[in-house]
Each structure stands twice: as structure tokens, then as C-alpha cells.
Design an enzyme around this catalytic site. Structure first.
Site, PDB file in Angstrom:
ATOM      1  N   ASP A 246       0.847  -1.192   0.000  1.00  0.00           N
ATOM      2  CA  ASP A 246       0.000   0.000   0.000  1.00  0.00           C
ATOM      3  C   ASP A 246       0.883   1.244   0.000  1.00  0.00           C
ATOM      4  O   ASP A 246       1.887   1.306   0.715  1.00  0.00           O
ATOM      5  CB  ASP A 246      -0.896   0.007   1.233  1.00  0.00           C
ATOM      6  CG  ASP A 246      -1.856   1.184   1.242  1.00  0.00           C
ATOM      7  OD1 ASP A 246      -2.916   1.077   0.605  1.00  0.00           O
ATOM      8  OD2 ASP A 246      -1.536   2.207   1.879  1.00  0.00           O
ATOM      9  N   ASN A 254      -2.544  12.714  -3.056  1.00  0.00           N
ATOM     10  CA  ASN A 254      -3.374  13.019  -4.224  1.00  0.00           C
ATOM     11  C   ASN A 254      -4.091  14.359  -4.055  1.00  0.00           C
ATOM     12  O   ASN A 254      -4.192  15.149  -4.992  1.00  0.00           O
ATOM     13  CB  ASN A 254      -4.406  11.909  -4.423  1.00  0.00           C
ATOM     14  CG  ASN A 254      -4.359  11.304  -5.806  1.00  0.00           C
ATOM     15  OD1 ASN A 254      -3.468  11.586  -6.596  1.00  0.00           O
ATOM     16  ND2 ASN A 254      -5.322  10.469  -6.108  1.00  0.00           N
ATOM     17  N   ASP A 263      -0.902   9.645 -10.312  1.00  0.00           N
ATOM     18  CA  ASP A 263      -0.731   8.584 -11.312  1.00  0.00           C
ATOM     19  C   ASP A 263       0.748   8.293 -11.545  1.00  0.00           C
ATOM     20  O   ASP A 263       1.136   7.131 -11.745  1.00  0.00           O
ATOM     21  CB  ASP A 263      -1.393   8.992 -12.630  1.00  0.00           C
ATOM     22  CG  ASP A 263      -2.915   8.936 -12.562  1.00  0.00           C
ATOM     23  OD1 ASP A 263      -3.434   8.375 -11.583  1.00  0.00           O
ATOM     24  OD2 ASP A 263      -3.559   9.449 -13.489  1.00  0.00           O
ATOM     25  N   GLU A 287      -4.535   2.338  -4.569  1.00  0.00           N
ATOM     26  CA  GLU A 287      -3.094   2.453  -4.307  1.00  0.00           C
ATOM     27  C   GLU A 287      -2.508   1.152  -3.765  1.00  0.00           C
ATOM     28  O   GLU A 287      -1.399   1.137  -3.225  1.00  0.00           O
ATOM     29  CB  GLU A 287      -2.818   3.595  -3.327  1.00  0.00           C
ATOM     30  CG  GLU A 287      -3.340   3.375  -1.908  1.00  0.00           C
ATOM     31  CD  GLU A 287      -4.773   3.860  -1.713  1.00  0.00           C
ATOM     32  OE1 GLU A 287      -5.129   4.167  -0.565  1.00  0.00           O
ATOM     33  OE2 GLU A 287      -5.531   3.917  -2.694  1.00  0.00           O
TER      34      GLU A 287
END
Length: 385
Positions: A246, A254, A263, A287
Site C-alpha cells: 500500500d 493526491n 498517477d 493504491e
């Protein structure tokens, strides 16, 4: 595809092959066209349409006039090469407009081909001479050098591109191009339609590969997706290790830096995980990623997992400042601008191995629980289940 080509070459010499040559191409073309249309694969559909046009043009040229030889194969070969180039250059992401324009280009080229052969027979004759390829080879294959040489070069280039970029349509186009170029040498012989069938099979296979990629591969990272993970888990047998990965604080990252940078982070993490020796990396979702390490115990896998964690931690991103120019200015022309921000991310990993009688799904759940402990313990660490 190479095996199919050998079979086709041998089949054209079998007595009574005319019936198969007449039936097989339209069957494969219709089947491949339906499959490509049903799953919206424009490039394979374009290649199949070009193959159908080529087959129709060859048949029309053969019926209309025997005077189409010897320069007929020259023009037909060039249009085959053009069709292959247009098919390989088209891009699905550009939408129907680009694929439609490519299809129109191929169609116009084929409509022009036969009249050009008839009108410029004398002018084209000098191009039939062999200069680079041994004349014996040209005579044996029956394909003019001006078609054979560029056709093979472009096909090999497409195969290299396909291997580098994982482009299934480029690979199918290369094999279809080879089938078309070689088939030109026997375009008026019995069984010549089998070469068109071989080209259609190449595009059919590429359509199937693209459909498989859409279903089983993550488009952002290029890693196999969750459906592929489920299939891989079903084939595992002890010993093995499953690791859940993770990206730490990814939602906050983000929100601060935007989805485009997020991304890039996911792509970077995927690249680092794909480099773990003896492991298969998968995009689990969001993620989260999964690593499968077959033939390993937790003790054996520890160094590989630690290497992945450290590699991600060591990778930094330099974010573009708002006033930073997109092109580097000439020396002495640089203006003072605000500094760029360097950011980094870390990952947490939970790993588990099967106990006696454990199913892979249970091991995956144990790895997920271990990941939770790694995040609760401070993140940027590995926990074992």
C-alpha cells in the site's frame, strides 16, 4: 503465427486446396471482424478490413486482365505495405475519428491500385529488377525486390516495436504483412487465398490478445490487474509468499499534488515492484498492489521485499514550479524563478505464507491483515502474517 505461415505455404501445394482457399478467408474475416467490433478494437478491425480489400483487389486484378503481370504484384505489394503501416500507426485512444481516417486511406489506396497497374505497366517495369536481394531468391518467392525488401524490413521493425511496447496489433500487423508480401508471389495460383486467411488469423489473434489485455491488465501501470491475480492465485501451490503493498498516505498526497502526480507515483511504484526478482506484481486496486513470490518462504522473501520498500523510498519526484518554463531556456537567458519541490513516497508491506491446508485466498487475507499492522505500526515497514 510462424507455424501458421509454414502450414499455409505447404497447404498451397496440396491438390484440391482451391475450395478451402475460397471458403476459409471470408470465414476468418467475418469471425475476426465480429470479435473486433463487439469489443471495440478498432485497429484489428482496420487490419481485417484492409485484408478483405486486398483479397478483393487481388481477385479483381486476376479476373480483369492477364496484362497486369508482371508489374501487378509491385503495386499490390506497395498497397499491402501501406495498409500495414496505416494499421500499425492508428491508435485506439485517438477515438473513432483517427481509425476511420486510417480506414478511408486504406480503402482509397486499394481502389486506386488496380487502375494504376493497368495505366503504368511500362513505367513500373524497371522497378522489377533485383539489385540487393539475390535474383534466385526473388524468382523462388515470386515477389519483386521492391516489395520484398521493404515488406520484410517493416515487418521486422513492427515485431521489434511490438516486443518493446507490448503492442499486440503491431505484432499481428507484422505477421499479416509477411503473409501478404509472400502471398503476392502466388496471387494467381491455386490456394493463394490461404495467405489472406493467414493475414486475417494474425489480426484475429491480435484482437483476442488486446481483449485479454483490457480484461487482465491495468491500463495505468501496465501490471496484470486483479482478475489476473485471481487466476494466478488459483494456480499457486506451497511454498509461496503473498505480499500486499500500500502507498502510504496516498489520498492525502493526491489531494495536495493532484491526480496527475498521483498517477506518476502509482506508475513508479508499479515499476519498482515489477523489478523484484522472482516475484510477479499485480495492481490490486487503488493504491494497493500485490506481489506473488512462488517457491519462497517468508524468510527467503524478506530481502526482496525490503529491497522493494527501500527502492520506492529512495525515488523522488521534482514537481514543476508554477512559473517554470516547459523548455529549458538558452544559456544566459534563464530567469529567476521559484524553486521546485522535491517529494517522495513510501510503501507499507504485509506478507504471509500458507500454513498446512491454507487456500491462497486465506493467505491473501492474512497478508492484508499484516499490511494493516504495518500501517498501524508507523508505515514504511514490512509486517509478516
Amino acid at each position: 503465427m510462424l507455424a501458421i505461415g509454414v502450414v499455409v505455404a505447404l497447404a498451397t501445394r496440396v491438390p484440391g486446396v482451391e475450395a478451402l482457399s475460397a471458403i476459409l478467408p471470408p470465414v476468418v474475416l467475418v469471425l475476426g471482424g465480429f470479435l473486433a467490433w463487439r469489443f471495440q478494437r478498432g485497429r484489428p478491425l482496420l487490419g481485417l478490413a484492409a485484408t478483405a480489400l486486398a483479397l478483393a483487389a487481388f481477385q479483381l486484378a486476376g479476373v480483369r486482365s492477364a496484362a497486369l503481370l508482371p508489374a501487378g504484384p509491385l503495386i499490390l505489394g506497395w498497397v499491402v505495405i501501406l495498409s500495414a503501416g496505416v494499421t500499425a500507426a492508428a491508435r485506439e485512444r485517438a477515438g473513432a475519428t483517427l481509425v476511420g481516417a486510417a480506414a478511408a486511406t486504406v480503402a482509397v489506396a486499394w481502389l486506386i491500385a488496380v487502375p494504376v497497374i493497368v495505366g503504368f505497366e511500362a513505367e513500373l517495369s524497371p522497378l522489377l529488377a533485383s539489385r540487393w536481394v539475390p535474383a534466385g531468391w526473388v524468382a523462388a518467392i515470386g515477389v519483386p525486390e521492391a516489395v520484398l525488401l521493404p515488406g520484410v524490413v517493416i515487418a521486422v521493425t513492427l515485431l521489434g516495436w511490438a516486443r518493446w511496447r507490448g503492442d499486440a496489433t503491431a505484432r499481428g500487423t507484422a505477421w499479416a504483412l509477411l503473409a501478404g508480401v509472400i502471398g503476392i508471389g502466388s496471387w494467381q495460383a491455386p490456394g493463394a487465398g490461404l495467405y489472406a486467411a493467414a493475414a486475417a488469423v494474425a489480426f484475429l489473434v491480435s484482437a483476442v490478445e488486446e481483449i485479454h489485455a483490457v480484461a487482465f491488465r491495468d491500463p495505468l501501470t501496465g501490471l496484470p490487474a486483479r482478475r489476473a491475480l485471481e487466476a494466478a492465485l488459483a494456480r499457486l501451490s506451497a511454498p509461496y509468499v503473498v505480499a500486499m503493498v500500500d502507498v502510504d498516505h496516498f489520498k492525502r498526497f493526491n489531494d495536495i499534488y493532484g491526480h496527475a502526480v498521483g498517477d506518476q507515483v502509482l506508475t513508479m511504484v508499479a515499476t519498482r515492484l515489477a523489478q523484484v526478482g522472482g516475484a510477479r506484481a499485480f495492481r490490486y486496486g487503488g493504491e494497493e498492489f500485490t506481489l506473488l513470490l512462488p517457491g519462497r518462504s517468508l524468510e527467503d522473501a524478506a530481502s526482496a521485499l525490503e529491497g522493494a520498500r527501500a527502492a520506492v523510498e529512495a525515488t523522488t519526484f521534482t514537481l514543476r514550479a508554477p512559473d517554470r518554463p516547459r523548455r529549458r531556456p538558452r544559456q544566459g537567458k534563464a530567469k529567476k524563478r521559484s524553486g521546485s519541490e522535491v517529494v517522495a513516497v513510501t510503501i507499507s508491506i504485509g506478507a504471509a505464507e500458507p500454513a498446512a491446508g491454507d487456500l491462497p485466498a486465506s493467505v491473501l487475507e492474512a497478508a492484508d491483515q499484516a499490511l494493516y499492522r504495518a500501517k498501524q505500526g508507523g508505515r514504511n515497514r514490512i509486517a509478516a502474517g
